[in-house]
Scaffold this motif. Structure first.
Motif, short mmCIF file in Angstrom:
data_model
loop_
_atom_site.label_atom_id
_atom_site.label_comp_id
_atom_site.label_asym_id
_atom_site.label_seq_id
_atom_site.Cartn_x
_atom_site.Cartn_y
_atom_site.Cartn_z
N LEU A 296 0.89 -1.32 0.02
CA LEU A 296 0.17 -0.07 -0.18
C LEU A 296 0.92 1.41 -0.01
O LEU A 296 1.93 1.31 0.51
N ARG A 297 0.47 2.29 -0.61
CA ARG A 297 1.03 3.51 -0.56
C ARG A 297 -0.03 4.52 -0.30
O ARG A 297 -1.36 4.35 -0.27
N THR A 298 0.28 6.02 0.29
CA THR A 298 -0.70 6.72 0.40
C THR A 298 -0.12 8.19 0.10
O THR A 298 0.92 8.51 0.27
N GLU A 299 -1.21 9.10 -0.04
CA GLU A 299 -0.81 10.62 -0.47
C GLU A 299 -2.05 11.21 -0.26
O GLU A 299 -3.11 10.82 -0.08
N GLY A 300 -2.10 12.65 -0.40
CA GLY A 300 -2.95 13.57 -0.05
C GLY A 300 -2.86 14.02 1.78
O GLY A 300 -1.90 13.98 2.47
N VAL A 303 -5.26 10.93 6.99
CA VAL A 303 -5.95 10.79 8.29
C VAL A 303 -5.23 9.51 8.98
O VAL A 303 -4.98 9.53 10.28
N PHE A 304 -5.06 8.36 8.16
CA PHE A 304 -4.34 7.34 8.73
C PHE A 304 -3.01 7.17 7.84
O PHE A 304 -2.78 7.31 6.94
N GLY A 305 -2.23 6.62 8.77
CA GLY A 305 -0.87 6.05 8.20
C GLY A 305 -0.82 4.88 7.79
O GLY A 305 -1.83 4.23 7.78
N LEU A 306 0.07 4.41 7.11
CA LEU A 306 0.18 2.88 6.54
C LEU A 306 -0.18 1.87 7.38
O LEU A 306 -0.56 0.69 7.14
N GLU A 307 0.58 2.12 8.65
CA GLU A 307 0.34 0.77 9.74
C GLU A 307 -1.18 0.72 9.89
O GLU A 307 -1.59 -0.44 9.84
N ARG A 365 -5.41 7.53 -1.95
CA ARG A 365 -5.59 9.14 -2.01
C ARG A 365 -6.62 9.51 -0.99
O ARG A 365 -7.60 9.20 -1.09
N GLN A 366 -6.06 10.18 0.19
CA GLN A 366 -7.09 10.53 1.36
C GLN A 366 -7.36 12.00 1.16
O GLN A 366 -6.48 12.74 0.84
N GLU A 401 -8.94 6.28 14.66
CA GLU A 401 -10.24 6.08 14.84
C GLU A 401 -10.72 5.81 16.39
O GLU A 401 -11.59 4.88 16.74
N GLY A 402 -10.13 6.42 17.16
CA GLY A 402 -10.90 6.37 18.66
C GLY A 402 -11.74 7.76 18.87
O GLY A 402 -11.31 8.84 18.85
N ALA A 403 -12.95 7.12 18.93
CA ALA A 403 -14.02 8.17 19.14
C ALA A 403 -14.28 8.45 20.67
O ALA A 403 -14.40 7.70 21.54
N LEU A 404 -14.74 9.56 20.86
CA LEU A 404 -15.34 10.01 22.08
C LEU A 404 -16.70 10.24 21.77
O LEU A 404 -16.93 11.21 20.93
N ILE A 405 -17.60 9.74 22.52
CA ILE A 405 -19.15 10.06 22.22
C ILE A 405 -19.77 10.47 23.72
O ILE A 405 -19.60 9.71 24.46
N LEU A 406 -20.56 11.63 23.67
CA LEU A 406 -21.11 12.24 24.76
C LEU A 406 -22.64 12.00 24.51
O LEU A 406 -23.04 12.48 23.33
N GLY A 407 -23.38 11.44 25.36
CA GLY A 407 -24.70 11.20 25.05
C GLY A 407 -25.73 11.74 26.20
O GLY A 407 -25.23 11.76 27.30
N ALA A 408 -26.76 12.20 25.76
CA ALA A 408 -27.92 12.40 26.78
C ALA A 408 -29.12 11.92 26.45
O ALA A 408 -29.69 11.77 25.38
N ILE A 409 -30.02 11.50 27.36
CA ILE A 409 -31.35 11.05 27.55
C ILE A 409 -32.12 11.92 28.27
O ILE A 409 -32.17 12.23 29.26
N ALA A 410 -33.28 12.51 27.64
CA ALA A 410 -34.28 13.38 28.15
C ALA A 410 -35.64 12.68 27.84
O ALA A 410 -36.16 13.05 26.86
N GLY A 411 -36.31 12.14 28.87
CA GLY A 411 -37.62 11.70 28.49
C GLY A 411 -38.63 11.61 29.73
O GLY A 411 -38.14 12.31 30.69
N THR A 412 -39.77 11.58 29.38
CA THR A 412 -40.62 11.61 30.58
C THR A 412 -40.41 10.59 31.64
O THR A 412 -40.84 10.85 32.90
N GLN A 413 -39.81 9.47 31.15
CA GLN A 413 -39.72 8.42 32.24
C GLN A 413 -38.46 7.86 32.48
O GLN A 413 -38.01 7.14 33.30
N GLN A 414 -37.28 8.57 31.65
CA GLN A 414 -35.85 8.07 31.94
C GLN A 414 -35.00 9.70 31.51
O GLN A 414 -35.24 10.22 30.52
N GLN A 415 -34.07 9.60 32.27
CA GLN A 415 -33.08 10.77 32.29
C GLN A 415 -31.64 10.18 32.70
O GLN A 415 -31.48 9.32 33.24
#
Length: 709
Positions: A296-300, A303-307, A365-366, A401-415
């Motif tokens: 594999l080669r890459t240019e552009g 976002v990701f390296g060859l590894e 090509r990225q 590809e290490g994602a950080l996800i922050l979530g919230a639930i607001a409902g009539t019977q769960q928060q």
């Protein structure tokens, strides 16, 4: 007799013959000597001033026309015409000149000139199945039956003649001809006032031409004759454009899948024989070198390296080149959601590969895209109320590809709030590592709980790019929860705190044809979770749930879908299990028509307090959950365009026993609507319980995303 080489003049403008008795008939009008004398003297001085032109006096009597028409006598100069006063007047200034163009047609009193109406008719193409295609491309049809004049109709008709000939040739009728005619169509009662024009295009196909000899000009391939094998044409086939072009496209598609990434299909040559009505076909093909995968080669904008990029390929270096694996690599990189665009193409190296192939590298090509996103959803279910969820995601907060996800639930019977770390393609393609920390308050009829959870999970998942037959997941859960629970000894609800350690695992065997909206196939899923509950003492137990779903297409628009589910909790008494870990039935993903978690064992009637009149309302009994569960569902999914109608019937219940029972099933039935989108169907279900109990709603409504199963 006329002069040699000429013909006597004829026609209305021919001069009248001169009578032979007229002695002056052939005499010159002005003698030559008199004409020469009238000419001004000519000098050799080119700079001399021009001599003035002598204006002859006007004719004293009669008009200029009469003077000009008077006969001349020999030696008399012609009389000059009286000058026109308008011509002698000075020119009008340009600024005062009226430049308004003249009307080409007579004024029609301010109304627009009416269009000419016409109808179109095509003949001779229907037996060839070309009428619909002709109508879609026709210039006459494009005019929608109106034209400015008859000439425009005729021009459109001539254009359609050529169209008809081209369409016939596309099917192999190379001798086909077409002619157009324009005729008047009388109006009602034969009157000309209401007449219209009919434009007729008549086609004559002639004889169908077929393929004669088929010659492929290509170098040697492995296996031998590969190009000819992948060119699906044979002698005697009609010379149809779609058939020939499709066969050539097949060569361009199949050879790169069998080791030839640089194949080029040249210009075909078809030599037609008008006597035999056959065409000898010749196709030059440059196969290029037979190749194997290199590095594999890459240019552009990387976002990701060859590894990390080397995690995605499903091929090994030295493997015979296959364009499908190249496309799969590109789709997998795109599927990370971190790119605006990704290009993957083979690059020649000139280096030898195994089995006489040439090694080709893949250039990736990225083009970096946005890593952050916001998402939200809203749903409603009877018994569960309104639930709104929102998430903020940074998909590459911890590269790669290490994602950080922050979530919230607001409902009539769960928060609640949650934070998730998720690494996709973790050391292996489609392997995901997830760690979640959450805090949730839930207030349902079955229990009220304040729960904190720390969990981790490793999963091998299906994706929209590659739906796998077998997937799995395993992990851990640490749960601390304070919940309201019914104490049968005290005959009332109390609050207790539980600690739970669980090691959940899941296996899924999937033979359906689609992840989000399956229409055929089946799925088998098994959940198994060894758990330990700490509430005063340690009590180990196990939870198991098995589910099977199937999808049978009756037609292109109708699918019968069915589901069966059974669950069991074994090794512990029900009252030693936290209420949030027990089994319940009812709701949009269970038995529709009943409230969320309303099916199963209820509190004893003795726990209710009578009202002032001594009456007991059984609708106030709350569910306490059970150790087993069974559910069954059947749907008829009828789709028309982007919409669908789904009648359904559900059955099921939850039980105190370890194993579910066949009796005491609760049934619900209803109808749903679907709106299909590219991310799955939007679902609206309305259901009613068929064997309703006190406290059960007469009508239940469910709004969500995705099919019920």
């Amino acid at each position: 007799m006329g002069m040699p080489g000429t013909a006597p003049a004829r026609g209305p403008d021919t001069p009248a013959p001169v009578p032979a008795s007229d002695p002056q008939a052939n005499a010159p009008i002005v003698p030559d000597a008199e004409f020469d004398a009238a000419l001004p003297p000519i000098t050799n001085d080119i700079n001399a001033p021009l001599e003035p032109v002598t204006v002859q006096p006007a004719t004293p009597t009669g008009s200029a026309e009469q003077a000009a028409a008077a006969p001349l006598t020999p030696g008399q100069p012609p009389a000059a015409a009286t000058p026109d006063a308008a011509l002698a007047a000075p020119l009008e200034p340009l600024a005062a000149f009226d430049s308004t163009p003249l009307n080409a047609v007579a004024d029609s009193g301010g109304t627009e000139t009416p269009d000419i109406a016409y109808v179109t008719e095509v003949r001779g193409l229907d037996p060839l199945g070309l009428t619909d295609e002709f109508n879609s491309l026709s210039a006459l049809r494009e005019g929608k039956g109106k034209a400015d004049n008859a000439t425009q109709i005729a021009a459109r008709a001539r254009e359609d003649e050529g169209l008809a000939v081209r369409l016939m040739k596309s099917l192999g009728y190379y001798d086909g001809t077409a002619i157009s005619t324009i005729e008047n169509v009388p109006g009602e009662n034969g009157t000309a006032a209401a007449s219209r024009i009919r434009a007729i295009v008549s086609a004559t196909p002639g004889v169908l031409y077929t393929l004669g000899t088929i010659t492929v000009q290509a170098g040697p391939t492995v296996p031998e004759g590969l190009v000819r094998r992948e060119l699906p044409l044979k002698t005697g086939d009609p010379i149809q454009a779609a058939r020939v072009q499709g066969a050539e496209a097949n060569v361009s598609l199949k050879l790169p899948q069998q080791g030839y990434p640089f194949v080029k299909v040249g210009e075909r040559d078809i030599l037609l024989d008008e006597q035999t009505h056959r065409g000898d076909y010749t196709l030059p093909v440059d196969t290029g070198p037979r190749s194997s995968f290199g590095a594999l080669r890459t240019e552009g904008d990387a976002v990701f390296g060859l590894e990390h990029l080397n995690v995605f390929p499903r091929f090994k270096q030295g493997q015979l080149y296959d364009a499908r694996l190249t496309d799969d690599l590109r789709q997998a990189v795109v599927g990370t959601g971190l790119f605006n665009s990704v290009g993957v193409e083979p690059v020649r190296t000139g280096q030898p590969g195994p089995d006489g192939t040439e090694q080709v590298d893949l250039m990736i090509r990225q083009n970096k895209g946005p890593a952050r996103s916001l998402a939200g959803s809203v749903g409603f279910q009877t018994g569960q109320g309104v639930t709104a969820e929102g998430t903020f995601t940074n998909r590459n907060r911890f590269p790669p590809e290490g994602a950080l996800i922050l979530g919230a639930i607001a409902g009539t019977q769960q928060q609640g709030l949650s934070a998730t770390f998720r690494r996709q393609n973790a050391g292996r393609r489609d392997r995901t590592v997830t760690v979640i920390a959450s805090a949730l308050r839930a207030n349902y009829d079955a229990f009220e709980a304040f729960t904190g959870t720390l969990s981790g999970r490793i999963s091998y998942d299906s994706t929209p790019i590659w739906q796998k037959k077998f997937t799995y997941a395993y992990g851990f859960e640490l749960v601390g929860t304070n919940e309201s629970v019914f104490d049968f000894g005290e005959n009332r609800r109390v609050r207790r705190t539980y600690g739970v350690l669980a090691l959940p695992g899941q296996a899924l065997f999937d033979r359906s044809n689609d992840l989000l909206n399956p229409t055929k196939g089946y799925r088998l899923k098994l959940n198994l979770s060894p758990e330990t509950s700490v509430q005063g003492s340690v009590r180990p137990y196990g939870r198991a749930l098995i589910e099977a779903t199937g999808y049978y297409p009756v037609s292109d628009s109708l699918v019968i879908a069915g589901r069966a589910r059974a669950g069991s909790i074994f090794g512990v008494a029900r009252d030693d299990i936290a209420p949030s870990r027990r089994y319940y039935g009812g709701g949009g993903g269970s038995v529709r028509g009943y409230g969320f978690q309303r099916l199963g064992p209820l509190e004893p009637v003795s726990s209710l307090v009578p009202d002032d009149k001594g009456n007991i309302d059984l609708a106030n009994l709350r569910p306490v959950g059970g150790r087993s569960l069974n559910e069954f569902s059947l749907e008829a999914r009828y789709r028309f365009g982007d919409f669908g109608i789904v009648p359904f019937i559900d059955a099921g219940n939850a039980y105190e026993s370890v194993l579910p029972k066949g009796g005491d099933l609760r049934f619900g039935a209803g109808i749903g609507g679907r709106f299909y989108t590219n991310f799955g169907p939007m679902r609206v279900d309305v259901a009613t319980p068929l064997n309703r109990r006190p406290g059960d709603p007469r009508i239940a409504l469910y709004l969500s995303i995705g099919q019920a199963f």
